[in-house]
Write a protein that holds these residues in place. Structure first.
Motif, PDB file in Angstrom:
ATOM      1  N   SER A  77      93.017  66.828  62.168  1.00 13.01           N
ATOM      2  CA  SER A  77      93.785  66.404  63.348  1.00 13.01           C
ATOM      3  C   SER A  77      93.945  67.523  64.372  1.00 13.01           C
ATOM      4  O   SER A  77      93.836  67.299  65.586  1.00 13.01           O
ATOM      5  CB  SER A  77      95.169  65.911  62.918  1.00 13.01           C
ATOM      6  OG  SER A  77      95.067  64.837  62.021  1.00 13.01           O
ATOM      7  N   GLY A  78      94.185  68.737  63.910  1.00 11.43           N
ATOM      8  CA  GLY A  78      94.411  69.847  64.817  1.00 11.43           C
ATOM      9  C   GLY A  78      93.195  70.258  65.614  1.00 11.43           C
ATOM     10  O   GLY A  78      93.314  70.977  66.614  1.00 11.43           O
ATOM     11  N   ARG A  79      92.021  69.811  65.175  1.00  6.02           N
ATOM     12  CA  ARG A  79      90.794  70.179  65.876  1.00  6.02           C
ATOM     13  C   ARG A  79      90.437  69.179  66.976  1.00  6.02           C
ATOM     14  O   ARG A  79      89.602  69.469  67.841  1.00  6.02           O
ATOM     15  CB  ARG A  79      89.646  70.300  64.870  1.00  6.02           C
ATOM     16  CG  ARG A  79      88.440  71.082  65.376  1.00  6.02           C
ATOM     17  CD  ARG A  79      87.341  71.159  64.338  1.00  6.02           C
ATOM     18  NE  ARG A  79      87.765  71.865  63.127  1.00  6.02           N
ATOM     19  CZ  ARG A  79      87.049  71.937  62.012  1.00  6.02           C
ATOM     20  NH1 ARG A  79      85.882  71.326  61.947  1.00  6.02           N
ATOM     21  NH2 ARG A  79      87.494  72.605  60.972  1.00  6.02           N
ATOM     22  N   ILE A  80      91.041  68.003  66.947  1.00  3.83           N
ATOM     23  CA  ILE A  80      90.683  66.955  67.913  1.00  3.83           C
ATOM     24  C   ILE A  80      90.825  67.435  69.365  1.00  3.83           C
ATOM     25  O   ILE A  80      89.920  67.224  70.181  1.00  3.83           O
ATOM     26  CB  ILE A  80      91.533  65.686  67.681  1.00  3.83           C
ATOM     27  CG1 ILE A  80      91.301  65.117  66.274  1.00  3.83           C
ATOM     28  CG2 ILE A  80      91.238  64.634  68.750  1.00  3.83           C
ATOM     29  CD1 ILE A  80      89.937  64.563  66.015  1.00  3.83           C
ATOM     30  N   ALA A  85      89.953  57.540  68.341  1.00  6.01           N
ATOM     31  CA  ALA A  85      90.579  58.505  67.422  1.00  6.01           C
ATOM     32  C   ALA A  85      90.511  58.013  65.987  1.00  6.01           C
ATOM     33  O   ALA A  85      90.371  58.812  65.050  1.00  6.01           O
ATOM     34  CB  ALA A  85      92.031  58.742  67.834  1.00  6.01           C
ATOM     35  N   LEU A  86      90.568  56.709  65.812  1.00  7.36           N
ATOM     36  CA  LEU A  86      90.516  56.120  64.474  1.00  7.36           C
ATOM     37  C   LEU A  86      89.219  56.470  63.754  1.00  7.36           C
ATOM     38  O   LEU A  86      89.179  56.518  62.521  1.00  7.36           O
ATOM     39  CB  LEU A  86      90.641  54.596  64.591  1.00  7.36           C
ATOM     40  CG  LEU A  86      91.003  53.804  63.341  1.00  7.36           C
ATOM     41  CD1 LEU A  86      92.393  54.185  62.850  1.00  7.36           C
ATOM     42  CD2 LEU A  86      90.938  52.308  63.630  1.00  7.36           C
ATOM     43  N   ALA A  87      88.160  56.722  64.524  1.00 10.67           N
ATOM     44  CA  ALA A  87      86.863  57.044  63.933  1.00 10.67           C
ATOM     45  C   ALA A  87      86.623  58.543  63.807  1.00 10.67           C
ATOM     46  O   ALA A  87      85.591  58.957  63.261  1.00 10.67           O
ATOM     47  CB  ALA A  87      85.743  56.424  64.779  1.00 10.67           C
ATOM     48  N   LEU A  88      87.551  59.355  64.308  1.00  7.13           N
ATOM     49  CA  LEU A  88      87.376  60.809  64.299  1.00  7.13           C
ATOM     50  C   LEU A  88      88.385  61.524  63.411  1.00  7.13           C
ATOM     51  O   LEU A  88      88.028  62.444  62.667  1.00  7.13           O
ATOM     52  CB  LEU A  88      87.517  61.357  65.727  1.00  7.13           C
ATOM     53  CG  LEU A  88      86.503  60.903  66.773  1.00  7.13           C
ATOM     54  CD1 LEU A  88      86.974  61.361  68.154  1.00  7.13           C
ATOM     55  CD2 LEU A  88      85.122  61.462  66.475  1.00  7.13           C
ATOM     56  N   ASP A  89      89.644  61.121  63.497  1.00  6.34           N
ATOM     57  CA  ASP A  89      90.752  61.884  62.924  1.00  6.34           C
ATOM     58  C   ASP A  89      90.901  61.603  61.433  1.00  6.34           C
ATOM     59  O   ASP A  89      91.255  60.503  61.016  1.00  6.34           O
ATOM     60  CB  ASP A  89      92.048  61.509  63.663  1.00  6.34           C
ATOM     61  CG  ASP A  89      93.191  62.465  63.359  1.00  6.34           C
ATOM     62  OD1 ASP A  89      93.162  63.126  62.307  1.00  6.34           O
ATOM     63  OD2 ASP A  89      94.119  62.539  64.195  1.00  6.34           O
ATOM     64  N   GLY A  90      90.648  62.657  60.641  1.00  4.10           N
ATOM     65  CA  GLY A  90      90.736  62.517  59.189  1.00  4.10           C
ATOM     66  C   GLY A  90      91.998  63.077  58.584  1.00  4.10           C
ATOM     67  O   GLY A  90      92.061  63.292  57.370  1.00  4.10           O
ATOM     68  N   GLY A  91      93.026  63.344  59.413  1.00  6.47           N
ATOM     69  CA  GLY A  91      94.274  63.888  58.890  1.00  6.47           C
ATOM     70  C   GLY A  91      94.287  65.406  58.909  1.00  6.47           C
ATOM     71  O   GLY A  91      93.397  66.044  59.477  1.00  6.47           O
ATOM     72  N   ASP A  92      95.283  65.994  58.280  1.00  5.47           N
ATOM     73  CA  ASP A  92      95.509  67.443  58.381  1.00  5.47           C
ATOM     74  C   ASP A  92      94.278  68.264  58.045  1.00  5.47           C
ATOM     75  O   ASP A  92      93.942  69.218  58.756  1.00  5.47           O
ATOM     76  CB  ASP A  92      96.674  67.861  57.476  1.00  5.47           C
ATOM     77  CG  ASP A  92      98.019  67.439  58.052  1.00  5.47           C
ATOM     78  OD1 ASP A  92      98.058  67.065  59.238  1.00  5.47           O
ATOM     79  OD2 ASP A  92      99.018  67.478  57.314  1.00  5.47           O
ATOM     80  N   ASP A  93      93.603  67.943  56.956  1.00  2.00           N
ATOM     81  CA  ASP A  93      92.410  68.707  56.576  1.00  2.00           C
ATOM     82  C   ASP A  93      91.133  67.897  56.747  1.00  2.00           C
ATOM     83  O   ASP A  93      90.059  68.334  56.346  1.00  2.00           O
ATOM     84  CB  ASP A  93      92.521  69.228  55.142  1.00  2.00           C
ATOM     85  CG  ASP A  93      92.565  68.113  54.105  1.00  2.00           C
ATOM     86  OD1 ASP A  93      92.641  66.923  54.505  1.00  2.00           O
ATOM     87  OD2 ASP A  93      92.533  68.428  52.893  1.00  2.00           O
TER      88      ASP A  93
END
Length: 287
Positions: free
Chosen positions: A196-199, A211-219
């Protein structure tokens, strides 16, 4: 009235001035699309006239590109593993590195499994590009293509019908493997794996994708962990999972996979840049 040669040059100049990567190539693609000409024709017919209507259409496309809207969304399609698929802002744009996932799935299906009459789950199908290619090259396979949103599956449905594989690809909506109605031989998944922090640091074009297709959570591994947990009930005894990952995540997911499948084994395939990209997880270690 402008001619093709000067329009290509002018388009290239405008894209370059706007800081668009690969400006020359994109200029050619835009002009090919507007003129409805093959690539070789835009070079062999340099003095062809460009109508006012064609110029207006080109200008409209360029305005969208200057806002950093991805080229594939503007054109409405993307080439992937030899086929064209429709894409909209509801789905991730298929990447060249994901073609490696298709290649490895085909290799596993044709060489590494007991039968080509496989049951396959494409989890996080998006545009349906992976499922369609598997159906084309594995005509005896039964494929479930899964995603979480109706608008995503609408795009996949269009592409599946356009490529004539709707008799072999079934769509399902739900949470990863929970939407798959039966045990499968092969799970293929290109899930969101960006932390998430890299988005916010991604290219502007990428940030316009869902975002639903990119964001995999914290790690970046939230969905991967959930998939591995669900796989125990949905993967056949000698089944295989193929995951596309960030190279830095591969060792972490290898360890997670062997916790879920202690009698299993893993293997890693590299992408065209020589980076670890595809993780193969065997439920039972090959003999």
């Amino acid at each position: 009235m402008a001619v093709l040669r000067t329009v290509i040059q002018d388009t290239h100049r405008k894209l370059e001035a706007a800081g668009i990567p690969d400006a020359r190539l994109e200029a050619e693609v835009f002009v090919m699309n507007v003129m409805r000409m093959a690539r070789q024709a835009i070079f062999s017919e340099q003095e062809a006239e460009v109508s006012e209507q064609q110029q207006a259409s080109l200008d409209s496309m360029l305005e969208r590109r200057f806002s950093r809207e991805p080229l594939a969304y503007i054109l409405g399609q993307r080439e992937f593993y030899g086929i064209n698929v429709m894409v909209t802002p509801d789905v991730l744009i298929p990447r060249p590195e994901t073609e490696g996932l298709v290649e490895h799935a085909l290799f596993m299906a044709l060489m590494g499994m007991e039968t080509t009459e496989l049951t396959i789950a494409d989890v996080g199908t998006g545009s349906g590009a992976i499922a369609i290619n598997l159906a084309i090259h594995l005509p005896a396979a039964k494929i479930f293509a899964v995603d979480v949103a109706d608008e995503v599956l609408d795009v996949a449905s269009f592409n599946i019908r356009a490529h004539g594989v709707s008799d072999r690809v079934s769509l399902a909506i739900g949470d990863l493997l929970e939407a798959v109605p039966e045990a499968v031989d092969l799970i293929v998944a290109n899930l969101p794996y960006i932390p998430s922090g890299r988005i916010p640091t991604l290219q502007p074009e990428v940030r316009m994708e869902p975002a639903l297709a990119l964001d995999g959570g914290d790690d970046g591994l939230d969905l991967v962990r959930r998939l591995l947990s669900q796989a125990k009930d949905k993967l056949k005894e000698h089944g295989i999972i193929l995951l596309e990952l960030d190279p830095e995540q591969v060792p972490v997911v290898q360890a997670l996979a062997l916790k879920h499948f202690p009698e299993g084994a893993t293997g890693v395939e590299q992408d065209l840049a020589g980076m670890d990209r595809i993780l193969a997880i065997h439920r039972q270690a090959p003999e």
